[in-house]
Each structure stands twice: as C-alpha cells, then as structure tokens.
Design a protein around this motif. Sequence first.
Motif, short mmCIF file in Angstrom:
data_model
loop_
_atom_site.label_atom_id
_atom_site.label_comp_id
_atom_site.label_asym_id
_atom_site.label_seq_id
_atom_site.Cartn_x
_atom_site.Cartn_y
_atom_site.Cartn_z
N LEU A 1 0.83 -1.21 0.00
CA LEU A 1 0.00 0.00 0.00
C LEU A 1 0.86 1.26 0.00
CD1 LEU A 1 -2.78 1.31 0.00
CD2 LEU A 1 -2.83 1.04 2.50
N VAL A 2 1.99 1.24 0.68
CA VAL A 2 2.87 2.42 0.69
C VAL A 2 3.45 2.66 -0.70
CG1 VAL A 2 5.02 3.38 1.61
CG2 VAL A 2 3.40 2.27 3.15
N VAL A 3 3.96 1.62 -1.33
CA VAL A 3 4.53 1.78 -2.68
C VAL A 3 3.44 2.24 -3.64
CG1 VAL A 3 5.61 0.58 -4.63
CG2 VAL A 3 6.41 0.13 -2.30
N ASN A 4 2.26 1.62 -3.56
CA ASN A 4 1.16 2.01 -4.44
C ASN A 4 0.82 3.49 -4.25
OD1 ASN A 4 1.11 -0.72 -5.01
ND2 ASN A 4 -0.81 -1.11 -3.96
N THR A 5 0.80 3.94 -2.99
CA THR A 5 0.48 5.33 -2.68
C THR A 5 1.58 6.26 -3.19
OG1 THR A 5 -0.80 4.63 -0.75
CG2 THR A 5 -0.10 6.94 -0.81
N MET A 6 2.83 5.83 -3.07
CA MET A 6 3.94 6.64 -3.58
C MET A 6 3.79 6.90 -5.07
SD MET A 6 7.14 4.94 -1.49
CE MET A 6 8.39 5.68 -2.52
N VAL A 7 3.37 5.88 -5.79
CA VAL A 7 3.22 5.99 -7.24
C VAL A 7 1.95 6.75 -7.61
CG1 VAL A 7 2.90 4.66 -9.37
CG2 VAL A 7 4.57 3.90 -7.66
N GLU A 8 0.84 6.41 -6.97
CA GLU A 8 -0.45 6.98 -7.36
C GLU A 8 -0.68 8.40 -6.85
OE1 GLU A 8 -5.25 5.96 -7.10
OE2 GLU A 8 -3.86 4.83 -5.84
N LEU A 9 -0.37 8.65 -5.60
CA LEU A 9 -0.79 9.91 -4.99
C LEU A 9 0.33 10.84 -4.54
CD1 LEU A 9 -3.67 8.44 -2.78
CD2 LEU A 9 -3.90 9.62 -4.97
N ALA A 10 1.43 10.30 -4.06
CA ALA A 10 2.47 11.14 -3.46
C ALA A 10 3.01 12.22 -4.40
CB ALA A 10 3.60 10.28 -2.91
N PRO A 11 3.15 11.96 -5.70
CA PRO A 11 3.68 13.02 -6.55
C PRO A 11 2.82 14.29 -6.56
CG PRO A 11 3.77 10.93 -7.70
CD PRO A 11 2.98 10.70 -6.44
N HIS A 12 1.55 14.16 -6.16
CA HIS A 12 0.63 15.30 -6.20
C HIS A 12 0.11 15.68 -4.82
CE1 HIS A 12 0.68 14.01 -10.35
NE2 HIS A 12 0.23 12.85 -9.98
N ASP A 13 0.68 15.08 -3.77
CA ASP A 13 0.12 15.26 -2.44
C ASP A 13 1.23 15.36 -1.40
OD1 ASP A 13 -1.11 14.75 0.13
OD2 ASP A 13 -2.84 13.94 -0.94
N ALA A 14 1.56 16.57 -1.02
CA ALA A 14 2.66 16.80 -0.08
C ALA A 14 2.39 16.17 1.28
CB ALA A 14 2.90 18.30 0.08
N GLU A 15 1.14 16.17 1.73
CA GLU A 15 0.83 15.58 3.04
C GLU A 15 1.12 14.09 3.05
OE1 GLU A 15 -2.91 14.74 5.99
OE2 GLU A 15 -3.07 16.42 4.60
N LEU A 16 0.67 13.38 2.02
CA LEU A 16 0.95 11.95 1.95
C LEU A 16 2.44 11.68 1.77
CD1 LEU A 16 -2.03 10.51 -0.12
CD2 LEU A 16 -1.60 10.26 2.32
N THR A 17 3.10 12.51 0.99
CA THR A 17 4.54 12.36 0.82
C THR A 17 5.23 12.46 2.17
OG1 THR A 17 4.46 13.24 -1.42
CG2 THR A 17 6.59 13.32 -0.30
N GLY A 18 4.84 13.42 2.99
CA GLY A 18 5.43 13.57 4.32
C GLY A 18 5.20 12.36 5.20
N ARG A 19 3.99 11.81 5.18
CA ARG A 19 3.69 10.60 5.96
C ARG A 19 4.58 9.45 5.53
NH1 ARG A 19 -2.09 9.52 7.97
NH2 ARG A 19 -2.90 11.61 8.15
N ILE A 20 4.69 9.27 4.23
CA ILE A 20 5.49 8.16 3.70
C ILE A 20 6.96 8.37 4.04
CG2 ILE A 20 6.29 7.09 1.56
CD1 ILE A 20 3.37 7.60 0.51
N GLU A 21 7.45 9.58 3.93
CA GLU A 21 8.85 9.86 4.27
C GLU A 21 9.12 9.58 5.75
OE1 GLU A 21 9.42 13.87 2.91
OE2 GLU A 21 9.80 13.23 0.84
N ARG A 22 8.20 9.94 6.64
CA ARG A 22 8.39 9.66 8.07
C ARG A 22 8.44 8.16 8.32
NH1 ARG A 22 5.06 14.06 8.19
NH2 ARG A 22 3.16 12.84 8.46
#
Length: 191
Positions: free
Chosen positions: A104-125
């Motif tokens: 789910l993290v990898v999927n989210t990185m590909v699908e949403l993180a490029p356009h979503d700074a909040e999700l990118t921050g969660r994934i980076e943490r």
Amino acid sequence: MARPRNFDERRAVEAAMRAFWADGYEATSTQELCEATGLGRSSIYNTFRSKRDLFEKALSRYMEIKTSSVIEALEDRDRPVRERLRTVLERAVEPPADEPPGCLVVNTMVELAPHDAELTGRIERDQRRRLAALKAAIEEGQRAGEIAPDKDATALAHFVISTVGGMRVAARGGAGTATLASIADTAMNAI
C-alpha cells in the motif's frame, strides 16, 4: 443525542485498508468500501468524514502494522543480523496468503504522493523509521563481523528498502515465488 456506533472502527479501517491496497485510492469506490467494511455510506461518512479521511487512517494502519513488523524482526537480538535481514526479504517473497499483492505504501507513492505533499510527508516519516532500524541492524552486523565493515550502512539500508519495494511491485505484476526468491538471494549476496 447521538446514536452509539455498533461497529468496530478498527476493523472497518483494516477492511478499507485491504480494499485500497488491492485497488488503489482512485479505483476504490465508495460502494466497494461499503462492501469491504460492511458499513453503509452514511456510517462511513459520519465516522470518517470522507473517502480521503478513511484512506489516511487505512494508510496509517498499514504503516503501523508493516513497519512495526519489520522493526520487530530487525531488533530480534536472539538471531544473527543476516538472518534478520533475510526475514525482511522473505516476507516480500512469501507474504501471507490473505494479503493483496504489492504494498500500500509503494502504491500510494506511485499513485498519490507526486501530487500530495501531506501523503509524501507521511510516507517519508515511515521510511525514516524503517531506514533507521535497517541501518542500526546493519551496523550491528558490521560490529559482529557478519557484514563487511567497509560497506556504507546507510546505502545498504536504502538498498534493502528499495529491493523490498521492487519485489512488492514485481509481485503485483505477477512475479512468482521463484523469481522473488532469486531477487532476495541476490540482495543477500550484495549485503
């Protein structure tokens, strides 16, 4: 007076987590979330406010489960470090049969993180937590003579994270156990 909930919110989040994990955020409809959780639309929206809110809770739960499991395996001082690292890789080779393929993290990185700074921050943490645990285990292995001391522990930790992520993508694309096991073997040889 508000009516009390008669469902287990955690169970609903975990059911939604599996739905998002299987199909991604955009492709998972509200109706599919209702079917997965056993809740009606009004219960979903009254409890979680929005599909996005439910997704954030599901992603957080996924990271809590998966990252805690990785850290627990890496901190198992009763086993040599190389065995602990092998365990992390093996979980990508043969995940539990009831789990959707991929991550789910990898999927989210590909699908949403490029356009979503909040999700990118969660994934980076979350990634920093896994990276720190891997680096600590690798450094322990270097002190114990299991891993060459001249190797860069941070680079190896990033390598393991990238390898596991790649294996999850390969599994989602249909790679079989033999292929995934050969990737794990190759990674262990590099460590």
